[in-house]
Motif scaffolding. Sequence first.
Motif, PDB file in Angstrom:
ATOM      1  N   THR A  41       0.866  -1.178   0.000  1.00  0.00           N
ATOM      2  CA  THR A  41       0.000   0.000   0.000  1.00  0.00           C
ATOM      3  C   THR A  41       0.900   1.225   0.000  1.00  0.00           C
ATOM      4  OG1 THR A  41      -1.703  -1.168   1.233  1.00  0.00           O
ATOM      5  CG2 THR A  41      -1.788   1.243   1.272  1.00  0.00           C
ATOM      6  N   LEU A  42       0.670   2.117  -0.952  1.00  0.00           N
ATOM      7  CA  LEU A  42       1.506   3.309  -1.090  1.00  0.00           C
ATOM      8  C   LEU A  42       0.619   4.541  -1.141  1.00  0.00           C
ATOM      9  CD1 LEU A  42       4.305   4.603  -1.668  1.00  0.00           C
ATOM     10  CD2 LEU A  42       3.796   4.281  -4.084  1.00  0.00           C
ATOM     11  N   ASP A  43       0.878   5.487  -0.242  1.00  0.00           N
ATOM     12  CA  ASP A  43       0.162   6.763  -0.235  1.00  0.00           C
ATOM     13  C   ASP A  43       1.080   7.847  -0.770  1.00  0.00           C
ATOM     14  OD1 ASP A  43      -2.182   5.726   0.945  1.00  0.00           O
ATOM     15  OD2 ASP A  43      -1.272   5.883   2.928  1.00  0.00           O
ATOM     16  N   MET A  44       0.552   8.670  -1.661  1.00  0.00           N
ATOM     17  CA  MET A  44       1.271   9.829  -2.186  1.00  0.00           C
ATOM     18  C   MET A  44       0.493  11.060  -1.760  1.00  0.00           C
ATOM     19  SD  MET A  44       2.318   8.640  -6.001  1.00  0.00           S
ATOM     20  CE  MET A  44       3.249   7.143  -6.283  1.00  0.00           C
ATOM     21  N   ILE A  45       1.207  12.029  -1.175  1.00  0.00           N
ATOM     22  CA  ILE A  45       0.558  13.221  -0.651  1.00  0.00           C
ATOM     23  C   ILE A  45       1.019  14.436  -1.451  1.00  0.00           C
ATOM     24  CG2 ILE A  45       0.204  14.680   1.379  1.00  0.00           C
ATOM     25  CD1 ILE A  45       1.294  11.166   1.957  1.00  0.00           C
ATOM     26  N   ALA A  46       0.046  15.208  -1.919  1.00  0.00           N
ATOM     27  CA  ALA A  46       0.341  16.411  -2.695  1.00  0.00           C
ATOM     28  C   ALA A  46       0.510  17.610  -1.764  1.00  0.00           C
ATOM     29  CB  ALA A  46      -0.790  16.675  -3.694  1.00  0.00           C
ATOM     30  N   ASP A  47       1.122  18.655  -2.292  1.00  0.00           N
ATOM     31  CA  ASP A  47       1.372  19.855  -1.495  1.00  0.00           C
ATOM     32  C   ASP A  47       0.089  20.530  -1.022  1.00  0.00           C
ATOM     33  OD1 ASP A  47       0.655  20.704  -4.060  1.00  0.00           O
ATOM     34  OD2 ASP A  47       1.949  22.472  -3.983  1.00  0.00           O
ATOM     35  N   ASP A  48      -1.031  20.294  -1.706  1.00  0.00           N
ATOM     36  CA  ASP A  48      -2.304  20.894  -1.307  1.00  0.00           C
ATOM     37  C   ASP A  48      -3.106  19.993  -0.370  1.00  0.00           C
ATOM     38  OD1 ASP A  48      -3.184  18.909  -3.007  1.00  0.00           O
ATOM     39  OD2 ASP A  48      -4.040  20.268  -4.496  1.00  0.00           O
ATOM     40  N   GLY A  49      -2.499  18.873   0.072  1.00  0.00           N
ATOM     41  CA  GLY A  49      -3.146  17.985   1.030  1.00  0.00           C
ATOM     42  C   GLY A  49      -3.879  16.800   0.420  1.00  0.00           C
ATOM     43  N   ARG A  50      -4.038  16.791  -0.903  1.00  0.00           N
ATOM     44  CA  ARG A  50      -4.698  15.631  -1.517  1.00  0.00           C
ATOM     45  C   ARG A  50      -3.846  14.389  -1.311  1.00  0.00           C
ATOM     46  NH1 ARG A  50      -5.622  17.315  -7.522  1.00  0.00           N
ATOM     47  NH2 ARG A  50      -3.756  18.536  -7.066  1.00  0.00           N
ATOM     48  N   GLU A  51      -4.527  13.272  -1.077  1.00  0.00           N
ATOM     49  CA  GLU A  51      -3.835  11.995  -0.898  1.00  0.00           C
ATOM     50  C   GLU A  51      -4.304  11.011  -1.954  1.00  0.00           C
ATOM     51  OE1 GLU A  51      -3.799  10.449   3.074  1.00  0.00           O
ATOM     52  OE2 GLU A  51      -3.747  12.462   3.940  1.00  0.00           O
ATOM     53  N   PHE A  52      -3.348  10.256  -2.460  1.00  0.00           N
ATOM     54  CA  PHE A  52      -3.626   9.266  -3.483  1.00  0.00           C
ATOM     55  C   PHE A  52      -3.087   7.926  -2.985  1.00  0.00           C
ATOM     56  CE2 PHE A  52      -2.783  13.410  -5.318  1.00  0.00           C
ATOM     57  CZ  PHE A  52      -3.936  13.640  -6.049  1.00  0.00           C
ATOM     58  N   ARG A  53      -3.925   6.896  -2.998  1.00  0.00           N
ATOM     59  CA  ARG A  53      -3.525   5.579  -2.494  1.00  0.00           C
ATOM     60  C   ARG A  53      -3.478   4.580  -3.643  1.00  0.00           C
ATOM     61  NH1 ARG A  53      -5.377   3.148   3.050  1.00  0.00           N
ATOM     62  NH2 ARG A  53      -3.592   4.442   3.556  1.00  0.00           N
ATOM     63  N   PHE A  54      -2.408   3.796  -3.637  1.00  0.00           N
ATOM     64  CA  PHE A  54      -2.217   2.774  -4.669  1.00  0.00           C
ATOM     65  C   PHE A  54      -1.808   1.470  -4.012  1.00  0.00           C
ATOM     66  CE2 PHE A  54      -1.087   6.908  -6.461  1.00  0.00           C
ATOM     67  CZ  PHE A  54      -1.969   6.980  -7.529  1.00  0.00           C
ATOM     68  N   GLU A  55      -2.138   0.357  -4.656  1.00  0.00           N
ATOM     69  CA  GLU A  55      -1.716  -0.975  -4.239  1.00  0.00           C
ATOM     70  C   GLU A  55      -0.770  -1.482  -5.318  1.00  0.00           C
ATOM     71  OE1 GLU A  55      -2.552  -2.637  -1.377  1.00  0.00           O
ATOM     72  OE2 GLU A  55      -3.620  -0.838  -0.726  1.00  0.00           O
ATOM     73  N   LEU A  56       0.495  -1.711  -4.966  1.00  0.00           N
ATOM     74  CA  LEU A  56       1.500  -2.115  -5.940  1.00  0.00           C
ATOM     75  C   LEU A  56       1.944  -3.555  -5.703  1.00  0.00           C
ATOM     76  CD1 LEU A  56       1.637   1.049  -5.749  1.00  0.00           C
ATOM     77  CD2 LEU A  56       3.984   0.820  -6.466  1.00  0.00           C
ATOM     78  N   PRO A  57       2.050  -4.331  -6.766  1.00  0.00           N
ATOM     79  CA  PRO A  57       2.532  -5.712  -6.606  1.00  0.00           C
ATOM     80  C   PRO A  57       4.050  -5.732  -6.433  1.00  0.00           C
ATOM     81  CG  PRO A  57       2.158  -5.239  -8.919  1.00  0.00           C
ATOM     82  CD  PRO A  57       1.705  -4.022  -8.154  1.00  0.00           C
TER      83      PRO A  57
END
Length: 149
Positions: A129-145
């Motif tokens: 599970t990988l979370d990427m956080i943008a400078d404006d606070g948005r969060e994006f979650r991905f599941e990587l094999p």
Amino acid sequence: MQMKKWSLLLLPAGLVGLLLNLSSVAAAEQSLTFEGAWIRAMPPAMKMTAGFGRLHNASGQAIELTAFASPQFGDISLHRTELVDGVSRMRKVPALLIAPGESVSLEPGGHHLMLMMPVAPLTTGARVTLDMIADDGREFRFELPVEKR
């Protein structure tokens, strides 16, 4: 009695507001995709690995990624491999700007994620599970094999 009428009138408006808020969250999550993403499998003694894929900004505004996190790793950062005086070196990158409609590839020999301090050994076929956080606070979650390539 008047109070009940107002409550009944306000209830649908509140539900509409909640649904619109949920829609904007879903839209924010879909505005960044991580295509072909994968984590390099690592030998049991290794304390770090790398992540790759193609980030695509499908939104109408720039996305500047400034932080990364995963429950499976103690630290994740963005790096870039560059050639300095004929020697290949990795440099930490503080942020990654992805223009609207543009893509950025994370690949061996270029930009990539460094995933350090795993909490448990990773095996091929596992998912991270990988979370990427943008400078404006948005969060994006991905599941990587996890793959051996």
